[in-house]
Design an enzyme around this catalytic site. Structure first.
Site, short mmCIF file in Angstrom:
data_model
loop_
_atom_site.label_atom_id
_atom_site.label_comp_id
_atom_site.label_asym_id
_atom_site.label_seq_id
_atom_site.Cartn_x
_atom_site.Cartn_y
_atom_site.Cartn_z
N MET A 271 0.83 -1.20 0.00
CA MET A 271 0.00 0.00 0.00
C MET A 271 0.87 1.26 0.00
O MET A 271 0.95 2.00 0.99
CB MET A 271 -0.96 -0.04 1.19
CG MET A 271 -2.10 -1.01 0.97
SD MET A 271 -3.09 -0.50 -0.47
CE MET A 271 -4.12 -1.96 -0.70
N HIS A 272 1.50 1.48 -1.15
CA HIS A 272 2.42 2.60 -1.30
C HIS A 272 1.72 3.95 -1.07
O HIS A 272 2.18 4.78 -0.29
CB HIS A 272 3.01 2.62 -2.72
CG HIS A 272 3.48 1.29 -3.21
ND1 HIS A 272 4.72 0.78 -2.90
CD2 HIS A 272 2.89 0.36 -4.02
CE1 HIS A 272 4.89 -0.39 -3.48
NE2 HIS A 272 3.78 -0.66 -4.17
N ASP A 273 0.61 4.16 -1.78
CA ASP A 273 -0.01 5.48 -1.82
C ASP A 273 -0.72 5.88 -0.53
O ASP A 273 -0.65 7.05 -0.13
CB ASP A 273 -0.97 5.57 -3.01
CG ASP A 273 -0.24 5.39 -4.34
OD1 ASP A 273 1.00 5.55 -4.37
OD2 ASP A 273 -0.90 5.09 -5.35
#
Length: 347
Positions: A271-273
């Site tokens: 979950m980068h963003d």
């Protein structure tokens, strides 16, 4: 929201995207976040699909009045590449959101960037979770933009760490490395306390969403039955959650988990963003280290690689604060609390 909550105005520049979707939900669920506008660029999927996805999430969540504008549909120089195999044909995995009734703004994303920072100088935080194309184009028209923006938060790059697109490049930078170069160069003029904050793969790949996180989100939302995602499920099994936000989010994230499993990374979703969104609201969630960042444009094998000079060997002042550490468990605690409560309110 209490009367004493300080609002943080944000421009979101996105290529939505499964993890961009959760980032949007996190910000919608955060009382301190004032989403001024959402600007859309091509990346995970084409730009118009990105805009539709954002409009659909906003409408599903009952949020009106947020301008969603279309920006760059191709990179500054190189041909566009998208990644539907990672995010699904519409960019939101297995989810099928109702078609939005709201229209895409008539204003171009670059105009939104420029008009917003000029009207609220020193107030707005820019959060870019996709390629940097829109911001680069805005900088060409408004060179003073870095000094008008309160701060910039970027999800992108990889420092002393393998890429996820080529051996040396991260996706958002790889889609438009020329735009990234323009942005990092332009923001070299800002004072140290307003340097861009970069959330790169080194840290964001530690933000591993697993089935138990989805189950906890559903429980926090009061959704029934228990939301169980299992690696043993049939491919593409759809959620039956009673809560609409949880049902669509679960369908989106399941696709992302299936993709990561196919890449031998485990049944999980990076979950980068959402992590970058959390940093935009509260920079103390990450430990940062100053560096001078540049982008390789000429390398035969390394075009798009982000390079950090940690020791001042180039003789140039730092132009970024790179997040080098965080507490993933604390991040997910906040996501579950905020998005779960928000989903319960939306129904």
């Amino acid at each position: 929201m209490t009367g004493t909550t300080t609002r943080i105005p944000l421009i979101l520049d996105v290529d939505t995207g499964i993890d961009d979707s959760l980032a949007l939900l996190y910000l919608l669920a955060s009382p301190e976040a004032e989403i001024v506008a959402i600007t859309c660029t091509a990346g995970n999927v084409p730009a118009r699909q990105v805009a539709i996805n954002n409009l659909a999430w906003l409408e599903l969540c009952g949020r009106e009045g947020v301008e969603v504008s279309l920006g760059a549909e191709i990179p500054v120089i190189q041909p566009l590449m998208t990644t539907e195999e990672t995010h699904g044909p519409q960019g939101i995995g297995h989810a099928e959101l109702p078609a939005p009734s709201q229209e895409i703004s008539a204003r171009h994303a670059t105009a939104v960037w420029i008009d917003t920072v000029r009207s609220r100088p020193g107030e707005v935080i820019g959060l870019v979770t996709g390629p940097l194309t829109n911001l680069a184009l805005a900088l060409k028209l408004c060179p003073e933009l870095p000094l008008l923006l309160k701060r910039l938060v970027i999800m992108g790059g990889a420092f002393n760490y393998p890429g996820n697109t080529t051996p040396t490049t991260e996706w958002n930078i790889a889609v438009d490395p020329d735009a990234a170069k323009i942005v990092f160069d332009a923001f070299s003029v800002v004072p140290a306390d307003r340097r861009p904050v970069i959330c790169a793969l080194d840290v964001t790949e530690r933000i591993e969403m697993k089935p138990e996180h989805i189950a906890a989100l559903a429980e926090a939302a009061g959704s029934t039955p228990a939301e169980i995602i299992s690696p043993d499920d049939a491919l593409g099994l759809r959620s039956t959650a009673s809560n609409t936000v949880i049902r669509h989010l679960s369908d989106a994230v399941r696709f992302y988990m299936e993709f990561h499993r196919d890449q031998d990374q485990g049944f999980l979703a990076h979950m980068h963003d959402p992590f970058a969104a959390a940093i935009a609201l509260d920079p103390s969630l990450g430990t940062t280290r100053a560096a001078t960042v540049d982008v390789e444009l000429a390398g035969t094998l390394t075009r798009g690689q982000t390079v950090a000079d940690w020791r001042g060997m180039w003789g140039r002042e730092p132009n970024a604060d790179i997040v080098v550490d965080t507490d993933p468990a604390e991040f997910f605690r906040m996501v579950i609390d905020r998005v779960g409560r928000f989903a319960r309110e939306v129904g």
